[in-house]
Design a protein around this motif. Structure first.
Motif, PDB file in Angstrom:
ATOM      1  N   GLN A   1     -43.339  21.123  29.470  1.00 58.10           N
ATOM      2  CA  GLN A   1     -42.169  20.980  30.324  1.00 58.10           C
ATOM      3  C   GLN A   1     -41.029  21.775  29.676  1.00 58.10           C
ATOM      4  O   GLN A   1     -41.024  22.012  28.466  1.00 58.10           O
ATOM      5  CB  GLN A   1     -41.776  19.517  30.468  1.00 58.10           C
ATOM      6  CG  GLN A   1     -42.790  18.666  31.224  1.00 58.10           C
ATOM      7  CD  GLN A   1     -42.371  17.220  31.269  1.00 58.10           C
ATOM      8  OE1 GLN A   1     -42.034  16.625  30.238  1.00 58.10           O
ATOM      9  NE2 GLN A   1     -42.380  16.646  32.464  1.00 58.10           N
TER      10      GLN A   1
ATOM     11  N   SER B   1     -39.709  15.843  35.777  1.00 51.50           N
ATOM     12  CA  SER B   1     -40.232  17.038  36.450  1.00 51.50           C
ATOM     13  C   SER B   1     -40.635  18.073  35.409  1.00 51.50           C
ATOM     14  O   SER B   1     -40.259  17.994  34.238  1.00 51.50           O
ATOM     15  CB  SER B   1     -39.194  17.623  37.404  1.00 51.50           C
ATOM     16  OG  SER B   1     -38.039  17.990  36.694  1.00 51.50           O
ATOM     17  N   ILE B   2     -41.391  19.066  35.859  1.00 50.25           N
ATOM     18  CA  ILE B   2     -41.874  20.089  34.941  1.00 50.25           C
ATOM     19  C   ILE B   2     -40.752  20.964  34.394  1.00 50.25           C
ATOM     20  O   ILE B   2     -40.811  21.453  33.275  1.00 50.25           O
ATOM     21  CB  ILE B   2     -42.948  20.956  35.643  1.00 50.25           C
ATOM     22  CG1 ILE B   2     -43.661  21.828  34.615  1.00 50.25           C
ATOM     23  CG2 ILE B   2     -42.333  21.817  36.738  1.00 50.25           C
ATOM     24  CD1 ILE B   2     -44.845  22.574  35.197  1.00 50.25           C
ATOM     25  N   CYS B   3     -39.691  21.117  35.196  1.00 51.48           N
ATOM     26  CA  CYS B   3     -38.547  21.963  34.773  1.00 51.48           C
ATOM     27  C   CYS B   3     -37.268  21.290  35.220  1.00 51.48           C
ATOM     28  O   CYS B   3     -36.996  21.169  36.424  1.00 51.48           O
ATOM     29  CB  CYS B   3     -38.666  23.359  35.362  1.00 51.48           C
ATOM     30  SG  CYS B   3     -37.295  24.454  34.927  1.00 51.48           S
TER      31      CYS B   3
ATOM     32  N   GLN C   1     -36.197  13.350  31.783  1.00 57.27           N
ATOM     33  CA  GLN C   1     -36.945  14.428  32.429  1.00 57.27           C
ATOM     34  C   GLN C   1     -38.315  13.911  32.841  1.00 57.27           C
ATOM     35  O   GLN C   1     -39.087  13.448  32.015  1.00 57.27           O
ATOM     36  CB  GLN C   1     -37.115  15.632  31.490  1.00 57.27           C
ATOM     37  CG  GLN C   1     -37.954  16.742  32.108  1.00 57.27           C
ATOM     38  CD  GLN C   1     -37.884  18.028  31.305  1.00 57.27           C
ATOM     39  OE1 GLN C   1     -37.070  18.145  30.395  1.00 57.27           O
ATOM     40  NE2 GLN C   1     -38.728  18.972  31.643  1.00 57.27           N
TER      41      GLN C   1
ATOM     42  N   GLY D   1     -39.430  26.901  37.067  1.00 56.46           N
ATOM     43  CA  GLY D   1     -40.263  25.722  37.225  1.00 56.46           C
ATOM     44  C   GLY D   1     -41.521  26.006  38.018  1.00 56.46           C
ATOM     45  O   GLY D   1     -42.618  25.551  37.662  1.00 56.46           O
TER      46      GLY D   1
END
Length: 648
Positions: A544, A590-592, A588, A525
């Motif tokens: 993502q 968040s980016i990861c 989801q 991430g």
């Protein structure tokens, strides 16, 4: 049908590669060693080892049948000249004759008168039990008053490197047989005892004489190669220098200070041992002696004693194998060296085994030598070493080819760890065409991009490929940094494993793999955030990603047929990790997103901040799985609620 049957037969047949390699190495090496030997390449070293083994033998008692009358430097100084006068020598011979010797050998040239006392000397030379000498050098003739039947020669044969190892006992010249001093003395002594040498009618060059069988030395006997073997020669079976025979000086004989029993019925040899006269020679004992020289008269005593001991006592004369037996001996040791190199691969073990093999060769050869047998040692030793080296070289070449085959099998996407595991099992891999499965506790990690299909529709294929490779390269680096392996690329994602190919044995090791996997997901991430900024600057899409991690049993090994294979990891744990990555795709922000199951979390107590998602039914599974989203490590957690917008 025929080819299928042939393949089945070949598959069931034992692998004879090792036999073929060792056989080829043996024949080539033995041929090379024998060829070098035939040109005399090893003769010097063989003779040096012969001398060493001669020195190693146990001492024998002096021969009681022989007495040496030595003319010393003191005797010459007392006489005041050399040669000693006829009077002095005649007086000494007369003293000896009074004690009734069996035969006297005069190892002194008496072709010219040495006054005073010449007439007395002529009278002594007339004795029927006295053997005189001549020499092949021009002008050195026997005493004119001695008949031919009591004349001998005292020539000594030196080997190419200097020492005297051979005895010339007879040779034929102008139709006349000439006898050596040692042979004349022995024949005279033994004829009185009814022992006469007879040629063996069944074997040319062999003489039967009492308990002895005399074998004529040839140009290739033992380790010799193309020596001058003219005449009838024997290899001298020396007694140790200090134990040849009893020795007295000329002065002691003249003074009468000797025991008559030392002379009665004995062979008496008279000759000089004075260094100033120069009748001194190198022998096999020379390298081990402070005084390396042995006087000629002592060497003649050695030769005489050798014949007497063989005929009367059965003491061994040197024997040799025929050429074909020596070749078998050399080939056998070459085969031993090649076999050891094929069986033992570890360098230290191979070195130790090779040392034991060379030691066994020396020990066996030494045992044969103690029984008066002389066989090649250096030649088979070299053949042993070269054959072993040849097989090792072949194995190195074979290893290179195998490595190429393994790497071709693995493909470019396989990690170094898998390659190493396969390389360690290369023999079985290349023999059976597959790597056997190994059960292990591992942590599996799957990744995937969110909305990749939409992105791929908007980019040209060439740009998409370049963009995707940058992403996959980042994932590869992160996995390797966290001690994982990438098992395969799944288009826009990867399948990675922590804990293979080397099976994990302890809970601590399994926990370490799980920790590395979770840290790897979090690091992906962070690195993706950096990559997105870079892409944004270049006008490329930002993305993502999702990560699924599960810890459990897997089986890792070779998958596929013989023509096409790959290293595979299978098991329910792999399926769960894949389903974790793809479950609840819409949750989801968040980016990861990193999801783990309870089986992973229990191995990481209080190390990470997680958000429980509860038991979820994963695709294709009837039982639910307790799922957790990993947010960060405990030491990096902010004070505020870190759950973000991903709450249940």
């Amino acid at each position: 049908m025929f080819f299928k049957f042939f393949r089945q037969i070949k598959k069931r047949s034992p692998d004879l590669t090792g036999v073929a390699v060792v056989a080829i190495a043996t024949l080539c090496t033995a041929g090379l060693a024998v060829g070098v030997r035939e040109f005399g390449g090893f003769q010097r070293w063989e003779l040096m080892l012969f001398d060493r083994m001669m020195q190693w033998r146990a001492s024998e008692p002096p021969d009681p049948r022989i007495l040496i009358v030595a003319i010393t430097e003191q005797d010459i100084q007392k006489e005041g000249e050399w040669p000693v006068s006829d009077r002095t020598l005649a007086r000494a011979i007369d003293k000896l004759q009074q004690y009734d010797p069996a035969v006297i050998g005069l190892d002194i040239y008496r072709d010219l008168a040495q006054p005073p006392g010449h007439q007395a000397m002529v009278e002594q030379l007339a004795a029927e039990n006295l053997i005189a000498i001549r020499n092949d050098f021009p002008g050195v003739n026997p005493p004119p008053s001695v008949p031919e039947e009591r004349i001998s020669f005292n020539d000594l044969i030196t080997d190419p490197d200097g020492p005297i190892r051979r005895s010339l006992i007879t040779f034929v010249e102008n139709g006349q047989t000439n006898f050596s001093l040692a042979l004349k003395l022995a024949m005279t002594y033994l004829e009185e005892r009814g022992l006469v040498p007879q040629p063996n009618p069944n074997r040319r060059g062999e003489i039967l004489w009492g308990k002895a069988v005399l074998n004529q030395l040839s140009s290739t006997s033992g380790a010799y190669t193309h020596i001058d073997d003219q005449g009838y020669q024997l290899l001298i079976n020396y007694r140790s220098p200090e134990n040849v025979a009893r020795q007295v000086t000329l002065s002691e004989v003249e003074s009468g200070y000797i025991n008559p029993e030392w002379v009665k019925d004995k062979i008496v040899l008279i000759g000089t041992i004075a260094p100033s006269i120069g009748d001194l020679h190198y022998t096999p004992y020379s390298p081990a002696q402070d005084d390396p020289f042995m006087a000629g008269v002592v060497i003649h005593a050695q030769m005489t004693s050798q014949i007497l001991s063989a005929v009367l006592d059965g003491r061994g004369l040197f024997w040799f194998w025929p050429n074909w037996a020596e070749w078998v001996w050399i080939i056998g040791w070459a085969a031993a060296g090649g076999t050891m190199a094929w069986v033992f691969r570890h360098p230290i073990v191979l070195s130790a085994i090779s040392g034991i093999g060379e030691g066994a060769l020396l020990l066996i050869s030494w045992g044969i030598f103690t029984q008066a047998g002389w066989v090649p040692v250096v030649t088979p030793g070299v053949a042993f070493a070269i054959a072993a080296g040849g097989v090792v070289a072949y194995r190195a070449y074979q290893a290179g080819r195998q490595q190429q085959m393994v790497m071709k099998l693995l493909g470019q996407s396989t990690s170094r760890e898998i390659a190493d595991a396969l390389w360690e099992n290369r023999d079985r891999l290349l023999k059976d065409g597959k790597l056997p499965g190994q059960k292990s506790m591992a942590t599996m990690l799957f990744t995937d991009l969110k909305n990749f299909s939409t992105i791929s529709e908007q980019m040209p294929p060439e740009a998409l490929m370049e963009w995707l490779n940058e992403y996959l390269d980042m994932l590869t680096q992160v996995v390797e940094e966290h001690h994982g392996i990438i098992n395969k690329f799944t288009g826009d994602g990867i399948m990675a494993a922590f804990g293979v190919p080397i099976p994990r044995q302890t809970d601590l090791e399994i926990a370490e793999d799980a920790r590395n996997a979770v840290n790897c997901g979090l690091a992906m991430g962070d690195r993706l955030g950096e990559l997105n900024l870079y892409w944004q600057q270049r006008g490329l899409p930002v993305i993502q990603m999702r990560v699924g991690i599960f810890t459990g049993p897997v089986v890792a090994g070779s998958l596929g047929g013989k023509d096409r294979q790959e290293y595979g990891i299978i098991g329910d744990s792999v399926n769960i990790a894949s389903r974790l990555e793809s479950c609840e795709k819409d949750r989801q922000s968040s980016i990861c997103r990193v999801l783990i199951a309870e089986e992973t979390l229990v191995r990481l107590p209080d190390e990470f901040v997680v958000e429980p998602w509860g038991p979820l039914a994963l695709k294709g599974r009837q039982e639910t799985v307790d799922v957790y989203r990993v947010i960060c490590r405990q030491e990096t957690a902010p004070a505020a609620d870190p759950s973000g917008g991903d709450g249940a």
